[in-house]
Design an enzyme around this catalytic site. Structure first.
Site: not given
Length: 661
Positions: A368, A645
């Site tokens: 990402e 995350h």
């Protein structure tokens, strides 16, 4: 294979691309700012709640018409730029390979010579993280913001954490071997000028942490050092490792008198030793507020629970002239016991929740990293530690994929070892919002050494990001099938060896990435039983649908990212070490018939959270006389407050026997 150092084959196409993007960018930036102003994060909501004058609301009322007017004015230029930009993507290369040009800080060639001196084997450390570097307006839907600043801070934290010395603690006590006990310890530096690393007999003293000034010969990880033009080589392996042994007498505890004596010896050390900046600071408020330089920064004024002295222990005494007194180091603990005895006695390797990235991190796979400007800022920071970086991976427009792609794959790879070959493939079956990104897989071949017979020693690393939409089980299984096929083709096409005359010896084959399914949810049964797990091993997994007891989820609850209890690496580490803390701040797979109450919700939680970030390795296709085993596995909290995350890291030991082949 030629590695692409620029996105286009010639400067003319690069100029056209820059010109077209220059026409598009104002419209893109204004739209991003306009949408972002209406999607506040929980951090901003709390700030605005304390604003009695509603100043922010007034700013939105004033700026929104301005943004709209400028956006409309920029649309014609953006349309012209898009008509020029889109066909250029057919000539665009699938990635950009960047190598550090500063020869003073380049050390990849030096690392290759270490294999010959490694003797019975060598360890390699791999890291993986989803960093959520989307355009700011989209990142806000994950409750994170300020993408450009986050990119720089993420890169700084990673290279600061990886450039620490590796400190190992051996605990002789058969009773006090828990992770939480070791993570609260504070130790003193080895004294004297022995030619070998000295062992310090010290007990665990909780809630005590120290900050030390260390030498800066280990890595080019400070801007001050770069400005001075200094040079040096990174800390490698056990050369600079500080080995500390904790005896088992009295359950590993020391009296205050013994502790004072040891601390006194540390302060009384000669000028050749790095000195303390001050007395030991007793941490009485572990859940402290976030300050500038905190949250995992090694130059923080707030000491970590895992902070230890930065020492250089090598042959002979420490050269004081190499000490940079302006740089503070903190070193995390590599927890080991003398008999590898842990809470889970059947485990064969170390595992921990760490506030820092592992020392001497060799390879890093990120997902990402969608925003191009953020990718450049991240690359600049990572180049302070990693010499080789592959970024801006993916395709745009309709090039080689069946649907239009607005953003790249978001994959980024960084390495301390030379990259020999690289290849990228785009998943053609993306659905929904995921189809707008060129999600795929990046395959890399790296050289990690050579044998006395001049045979190259290589490794294979794959980085991927699968379909994210819940319920798209079939899509993810198809992507896992493609991942295996593409990896097999890549290994065949890049191999220059034959069984009869091996020119290359394969040391490892690792897959890293955000696979967007866990090993606990009943909805993910198909992925859990995929054939990938018959060829590749997951260190956190017992079998389909069952993780090891110490494995925790890697997906954080976005709503709690800015809570004081978890907004710093130390605080998040402490919370995740308890079951109740994990239930409050990790995303869990829940049963279909769970209660809506908090008590009923907790009763329905399964496992230790959704672990969707994976690190897999295989023993297939490697050099037959070598053995690969996991040495350490870590869940990392150093990026607390910067992404939703948890990064993961794995250290593999490649055992070659007493003699090299």
């Amino acid at each position: 294979m030629v590695l692409y150092t620029s996105p286009f084959p010639n400067s003319f196409l690069s100029f056209l691309h820059s010109f077209s993007w220059g026409l598009i960018f104002p419209c893109y930036w204004l739209a991003d700012r306009l949408v972002g102003s209406f999607v506040p994060t929980t951090y901003e909501k709390r700030q605005r709640a304390d604003d009695p004058c509603y100043f922010h609301a007034l700013c939105i009322i004033i700026t929104t018409p301005i943004y709209l007017a400028l956006l409309v004015a920029s649309l014609p230029f953006a349309l012209i730029g898009f008509l020029l930009w889109s066909p250029l993507q057919s000539a665009r290369r699938p990635y950009i390979y960047s190598r550090l040009e500063d020869k003073n800080h380049a050390n990849g060639a030096t690392l290759l010579t270490e294999w010959k001196a490694a003797g019975s084997g060598k360890s390699f450390c791999f890291g993986s993280a989803n960093v959520c570097l989307l355009p700011d307006s989209l990142a806000r839907f994950n409750n994170v913001f300020n993408t450009q600043a986050r990119a720089k801070e993420i890169g700084r934290r990673i290279r600061n954490g990886a450039s620490r010395p590796q400190i190992k603690i051996y605990i002789d006590s058969p009773t006090n071997t828990s992770i939480s006990a070791a993570s609260f310890s504070s130790l003193v530096s080895p004294q004297g000028g022995d030619n070998t690393n000295r062992t310090v007999n010290a007990g665990i003293k909780r809630t005590t942490s120290m900050e030390y000034k260390g030498d800066n010969s280990g890595s080019n990880n400070s801007e001050e050092r770069e400005d001075k033009g200094g040079s040096g080589e990174p800390n490698e392996g056990d050369e600079n490792a500080c080995i500390v042994r904790i005896n088992g007498e009295d359950n590993g505890h020391m009296s205050d008198t013994e502790t004072d004596n040891i601390n006194g010896q540390a302060h009384a050390s000669g000028p050749a030793e790095p000195s303390l900046e001050g007395d030991a600071e007793i941490s009485k408020t572990p859940n402290h507020k976030q300050k500038e330089g905190d949250s995992g920064s090694l130059d923080s004024c707030s000491a970590s629970r895992e902070s230890l002295v930065k020492v250089r222990v090598g042959d002979g005494t420490v050269d004081q002239s190499t000490v940079n007194n302006k740089l503070l180091y903190k070193a995390s603990i590599m927890k080991k016991t003398s008999v590898r005895k842990k809470k889970h006695t059947d485990e064969t390797f170390d595992h921990e929740i760490s506030a820092f990235f592992p020392a001497n991190l060799d390879f890093l796979c990120l997902q990402e990293v969608f925003d191009k400007r953020a990718a450049e800022k991240l690359k600049e920071q990572l180049h302070h530690y990693f010499e080789y970086i592959v970024y801006d991976v993916g395709v745009y427009s309709c090039h080689s994929c069946c649907s239009f792609k607005f953003v790249n794959s978001g994959l980024l790879f960084a390495s301390r070892y030379p990259v020999m070959d690289a290849a990228y493939h785009c998943y053609p079956n993306g659905r929904g919002m995921d189809s707008l990104a060129s999600k795929g897989a990046l395959f890399l071949k790296v050289q990690v050494g050579s044998t006395p017979q001049d045979q190259r020693i290589v490794g294979y690393i794959s980085c991927t990001h699968l379909q994210a939409i819940a319920g798209d089980t079939t899509v993810r299984c198809e992507q896992l099938d493609m991942l295996q096929d593409w990896l097999s083709e890549f290994r065949k096409s890049t191999s220059s060896s034959s069984t009869a005359n091996p020119e290359e010896l394969v040391a490892f084959d690792v897959i890293c990435g955000d696979l967007n399914f866990d090993n606990c949810s009943s909805e993910d049964k198909l992925e859990q039983q995929h054939s990938l797990f018959t060829h590749y091993k997951d260190p956190c997994r017992i079998g389909p649908g069952e993780d090891k007891p110490w494995a925790i989820g890697t997906l954080l609850d976005p709503e709690g990212l800015y809570d004081e209890e978890v907004c710093t690496p130390d605080n998040l580490q402490k919370v995740l070490e308890s079951e109740e803390g994990r239930k409050g701040y990790l995303v869990y797979p829940t049963s279909k018939n769970h209660s809506s109450s908090q008590k009923g919700r907790k009763a329905s939680l399964k496992g230790n959270g959704r672990r969707i970030d994976y690190m897999l390795y295989t023993e297939e296709g490697l050099y037959l006389e070598w053995k690969v085993e996991v040495e350490e596995f870590s869940f990392i909290t150093q990026l607390a407050g910067l992404t939703d995350h948890l990064p993961v890291a794995m250290r593999l030991m490649v055992s070659t026997g007493e003699d090299d082949p």
